[in-house]
Design a protein around this motif. Structure first.
Motif, PDB file in Angstrom:
ATOM      1  N   ASP A  14       0.816  -1.222   0.000  1.00 25.10           N
ATOM      2  CA  ASP A  14       0.000   0.000   0.000  1.00 25.10           C
ATOM      3  C   ASP A  14       0.849   1.272   0.000  1.00 25.10           C
ATOM      4  O   ASP A  14       0.457   2.302   0.550  1.00 25.10           O
ATOM      5  N   GLU A  15       2.000   1.203  -0.630  1.00 24.17           N
ATOM      6  CA  GLU A  15       2.887   2.372  -0.690  1.00 24.17           C
ATOM      7  C   GLU A  15       2.388   3.414  -1.690  1.00 24.17           C
ATOM      8  O   GLU A  15       2.862   4.559  -1.693  1.00 24.17           O
ATOM      9  N   GLY A  16       1.463   2.975  -2.558  1.00 26.17           N
ATOM     10  CA  GLY A  16       1.000   3.883  -3.625  1.00 26.17           C
ATOM     11  C   GLY A  16       1.515   3.436  -4.987  1.00 26.17           C
ATOM     12  O   GLY A  16       1.641   4.236  -5.905  1.00 26.17           O
ATOM     13  N   LYS A  17       1.769   2.113  -5.110  1.00 26.13           N
ATOM     14  CA  LYS A  17       2.309   1.576  -6.367  1.00 26.13           C
ATOM     15  C   LYS A  17       1.369   1.841  -7.544  1.00 26.13           C
ATOM     16  O   LYS A  17       1.812   2.175  -8.633  1.00 26.13           O
ATOM     17  N   GLY A  18       0.054   1.670  -7.284  1.00 24.82           N
ATOM     18  CA  GLY A  18      -0.937   1.838  -8.353  1.00 24.82           C
ATOM     19  C   GLY A  18      -0.827   3.211  -8.990  1.00 24.82           C
ATOM     20  O   GLY A  18      -0.770   3.346 -10.215  1.00 24.82           O
ATOM     21  N   GLY A  41      -4.567  -4.290  -3.774  1.00 23.07           N
ATOM     22  CA  GLY A  41      -5.552  -3.248  -4.077  1.00 23.07           C
ATOM     23  C   GLY A  41      -4.765  -2.036  -4.530  1.00 23.07           C
ATOM     24  O   GLY A  41      -4.077  -1.417  -3.722  1.00 23.07           O
ATOM     25  N   THR A  43      -4.728   1.604  -6.171  1.00 24.64           N
ATOM     26  CA  THR A  43      -5.656   2.718  -6.387  1.00 24.64           C
ATOM     27  C   THR A  43      -5.074   3.723  -7.376  1.00 24.64           C
ATOM     28  O   THR A  43      -3.916   4.118  -7.269  1.00 24.64           O
ATOM     29  N   ARG A 305      -5.363   0.491   8.523  1.00 31.18           N
ATOM     30  CA  ARG A 305      -3.940   0.158   8.460  1.00 31.18           C
ATOM     31  C   ARG A 305      -3.255   0.691   9.706  1.00 31.18           C
ATOM     32  O   ARG A 305      -3.544   1.801  10.164  1.00 31.18           O
ATOM     33  N   LYS A 331       2.651  10.105  -0.675  1.00 31.39           N
ATOM     34  CA  LYS A 331       1.843  10.556   0.465  1.00 31.39           C
ATOM     35  C   LYS A 331       2.581  11.559   1.364  1.00 31.39           C
ATOM     36  O   LYS A 331       2.350  11.609   2.568  1.00 31.39           O
ATOM     37  N   ASP A 333       2.167  14.647   1.410  1.00 35.49           N
ATOM     38  CA  ASP A 333       1.184  15.625   1.896  1.00 35.49           C
ATOM     39  C   ASP A 333       0.521  15.191   3.197  1.00 35.49           C
ATOM     40  O   ASP A 333      -0.006  16.036   3.933  1.00 35.49           O
ATOM     41  N   SER A 413       5.154  12.260  -4.572  1.00 35.25           N
ATOM     42  CA  SER A 413       3.713  12.353  -4.761  1.00 35.25           C
ATOM     43  C   SER A 413       3.097  13.218  -3.661  1.00 35.25           C
ATOM     44  O   SER A 413       3.378  13.020  -2.484  1.00 35.25           O
ATOM     45  N   GLY A 415      -0.341  13.965  -3.565  1.00 32.34           N
ATOM     46  CA  GLY A 415      -1.790  13.763  -3.531  1.00 32.34           C
ATOM     47  C   GLY A 415      -2.115  12.522  -4.328  1.00 32.34           C
ATOM     48  O   GLY A 415      -1.273  12.028  -5.087  1.00 32.34           O
TER      49      GLY A 415
HETATM   50  P1  GDP Z   1      -0.774   0.297  -3.553  1.00 35.10           P
HETATM   51  O1  GDP Z   1      -1.340  -0.976  -3.058  1.00 35.10           O
HETATM   52  O2  GDP Z   1       0.694   0.401  -3.315  1.00 35.10           O
HETATM   53  O3  GDP Z   1      -1.129   0.571  -4.993  1.00 35.10           O
HETATM   54  O4  GDP Z   1      -1.443   1.466  -2.691  1.00 35.10           O
HETATM   55  P2  GDP Z   1      -2.994   1.582  -2.322  1.00 35.10           P
HETATM   56  O5  GDP Z   1      -3.738   2.034  -3.517  1.00 35.10           O
HETATM   57  O6  GDP Z   1      -3.471   0.368  -1.629  1.00 35.10           O
HETATM   58  O7  GDP Z   1      -2.940   2.698  -1.200  1.00 35.10           O
HETATM   59  C1  GDP Z   1      -2.445   3.966  -1.449  1.00 35.10           C
HETATM   60  C2  GDP Z   1      -3.545   4.977  -1.102  1.00 35.10           C
HETATM   61  O8  GDP Z   1      -2.972   6.259  -1.005  1.00 35.10           O
HETATM   62  C3  GDP Z   1      -4.613   5.092  -2.170  1.00 35.10           C
HETATM   63  O9  GDP Z   1      -5.826   5.442  -1.548  1.00 35.10           O
HETATM   64  C4  GDP Z   1      -4.117   6.239  -3.030  1.00 35.10           C
HETATM   65  O10 GDP Z   1      -5.166   6.905  -3.732  1.00 35.10           O
HETATM   66  C5  GDP Z   1      -3.502   7.132  -1.992  1.00 35.10           C
HETATM   67  N1  GDP Z   1      -2.373   7.936  -2.447  1.00 35.10           N
HETATM   68  C6  GDP Z   1      -1.383   7.603  -3.319  1.00 35.10           C
HETATM   69  N2  GDP Z   1      -0.465   8.591  -3.399  1.00 35.10           N
HETATM   70  C7  GDP Z   1      -0.899   9.555  -2.551  1.00 35.10           C
HETATM   71  C8  GDP Z   1      -0.351  10.831  -2.144  1.00 35.10           C
HETATM   72  O11 GDP Z   1       0.715  11.258  -2.576  1.00 35.10           O
HETATM   73  N3  GDP Z   1      -1.059  11.526  -1.219  1.00 35.10           N
HETATM   74  C9  GDP Z   1      -2.236  11.079  -0.687  1.00 35.10           C
HETATM   75  N4  GDP Z   1      -2.837  11.841   0.209  1.00 35.10           N
HETATM   76  N5  GDP Z   1      -2.755   9.909  -1.041  1.00 35.10           N
HETATM   77  C10 GDP Z   1      -2.097   9.150  -1.946  1.00 35.10           C
END
Ligand code: GDP
Ligand code: IMO
Ligand code: MG
Length: 424
Positions: A14-18, A41, A43, A305, A331, A333, A413, A415
């Motif tokens: 959940d680091e924001g890979k998506g 998952g 996002t 989490r 993340k 921000d 990133s 947002g």
């Molecule tokens: P993944 O499993 O690594 O793809 O990450 P997830 O999608 O499970 O979780 C990341 C969450 O953080 C998602 O809700 C994204 O929309 C959100 N997100 C990603 N990058 C950022 C960011 O830079 N800032 C904020 N506030 N949210 C972010």
């Protein structure tokens, strides 16, 4: 950053890979997922619209991009069908650009039944899995009685392989009145999916090689994170696949020569879902503040989490294992409203200072994090797209991380939106 990039998680998922894969997919021809299953998952937020993908590569949102699912993935065919329906509902045309390896193992209903039984048996020591049948499906793969995508097209063989499950899984299946133990029903249900799968099967290894030879640009998409790797993570509190760089090679049938660079995705603080050690976890108001500000609730299961400060000891381990060239810091921000931000640079354990993870990772339950305190920026950086517009404290935070880990910064990133990004 080289042309063909591996993107993988450097923490506990959940680091924001998506978001990062979607962003970089714009300049790529192919996006290939190499391991994991519907436990992931991922996002993506485009023009305010959110998409959560589990099995399908995060490049699919971009029209025209080719998306591959490798043999290292375990694919739940019913979840996959639902995900395709989700794409269609959202006007995303996947025809002619989504391909699956014939060697991809299937996650079937009995895998979820077995996982439920095993998690219950573990009692208070349960792993807190996503209950997507991932562990039991990888067990079958390694035990060499898994059922693969290619078996869907050989009905007699499929029937025999399902029949064999009755013998080897008798302790779970015999006498069970759970529908997930009903092999005839599973067979019939799979038969309804044959037509859906038929046009999607491709020799992924060969297709990637051809793409490489013709100078196409490829993104290799990881799921979960390095600390969840079955070999190198906090075993047994891990997932069941190799989430690390080796998983990209074996999960797609590619050569290391095809990889030009490795991008590690690093959340600006740490989170973890499910059970297992987490040295910098904050079970206090600060942890709650991170959870609220970061909206830290699972994209697959909705579970809250666990949150804590950035752990650079963990990141040193994970960037080294993967040969990370550059990191994508996500993340950032979420740290907007902190006077001070802490980062863990070493652990204290039984009177010793540890610069690296302990030999027995179970000891991570008992280490005490030693922190450096950095100045917070205490102002909104949400949506900033230019490095020069970041506060000095934010720049100092990013630099501290990059210097400590001896890696470059690929991007930052600010947002969830695709455009809320600073490219370096
Ligand atoms: P993944 O499993 O690594 O793809 O990450 P997830 O999608 O499970 O979780 C990341 C969450 O953080 C998602 O809700 C994204 O929309 C959100 N997100 C990603 N990058 C950022 C960011 O830079 N800032 C904020 N506030 N949210 C972010
Ligand atoms: P993405 O790709 C975060 C965790 C589960 C559990 C452990 C084992 O979105 O980053 P499993 O169902 O795989 O047997 O669960 O791994 N886990 C994840 N945590 N992000 C994920 O994926 C995860 N996939 C599995 O919570 O602790
Ligand atoms: Mg996720």
């Amino acid at each position: 950053m080289g042309k063909n990039k591996v993107i993988l998680g450097c923490q506990w998922g959940d680091e924001g890979k998506g978001k990062i894969v979607d962003l970089l997919a714009a300049d790529s021809d192919i996006i290939a997922r190499f391991q994991g299953g519907a436990n992931a998952g991922h996002t993506i937020v485009v023009n305010g619209k959110q998409y959560i993908l589990h099995l399908i590569p995060s490049g699919i949102i971009h029209p025209g991009k080719q998306c591959f699912i490798g043999n290292g993935v375990v694919l739940d065919p019913f979840a996959f069908k639902e995900e395709l329906e989700f794409l269609v509902e959202h006007g995303i045309d996947y025809s002619g650009r989504l391909w699956i390896s014939p060697a991809t193992n299937l996650v079937l209903p009995y895998h979820k039944l077995i996982e439920d039984v095993e998690e219950n048996r573990r009692g208070t020591k349960n792993l807190g899995t996503t209950k997507r049948g991932i562990g039991p499906a990888y067990v079958d793969k390694v035990a060499r009685h898994g059922i693969r995508v290619i078996d869907l097209f050989a009905p007699e063989r499929l029937r025999k392989r399902l029949e064999f499950q009755k013998t080897i899984k008798s302790q779970y299946l015999t006498g069970s009145d759970d529908e997930r133990a009903d092999l005839n029903w599973i067979y019939e249900s799979l038969m309804t999916l044959v037509e859906l799968f038929q046009p999607l099967v491709k020799d992924i290894s060969l297709a990637l090689y051809d793409a490489y030879k013709t100078n196409k640009s490829i993104l290799f998409e990881g799921a979960q994170g390095t600390m969840l790797d079955v070999d190198l993570g906090t075993y047994p509190y891990t997932t069941s696949s190799n989430t690390t760089i080796g998983g990209a090679l074996t999960g797609l049938g590619i050569s290391p020569k095809m990889i030009d660079s490795v991008i590690g995705v690093v959340k600006a603080y740490t989170t973890r879902v499910g059970a297992g050690p987490f040295p910098t976890e904050l079970i206090d108001e600060t942890g709650e503040k991170l959870q609220q500000a970061g909206n830290e609730f699972g994209a697959s299961t909705g579970r809250p989490r666990r949150c804590g400060w950035l752990d650079l000891v963990v990141l040193k381990h994970t960037t080294r294992i993967n040969g990370v060239d550059s990191i994508a810091v996500t993340k950032l921000d979420v740290l907007d409203k902190f006077e001070e931000i802490k980062v863990c640079t070493r652990y204290e354990h039984e009177g010793n200072t540890l610069e690296n993870l302990p030999l027995d990772l179970a000891e991570l339950n008992y280490v005490k994090p030693i922190y450096e305190t950095l100045k917070g920026w205490n102002t909104s950086i949400k949506g900033i797209t230019k490095y020069d517009n970041l506060p000095e404290e934010t720049k100092a935070y990013i630099k501290y991380i990059a210097d400590f880990l001896e890696v470059d910064i690929a991007l930052v990133s600010t947002g969830p939106g695709r455009e809320e990004t600073i490219l370096f």
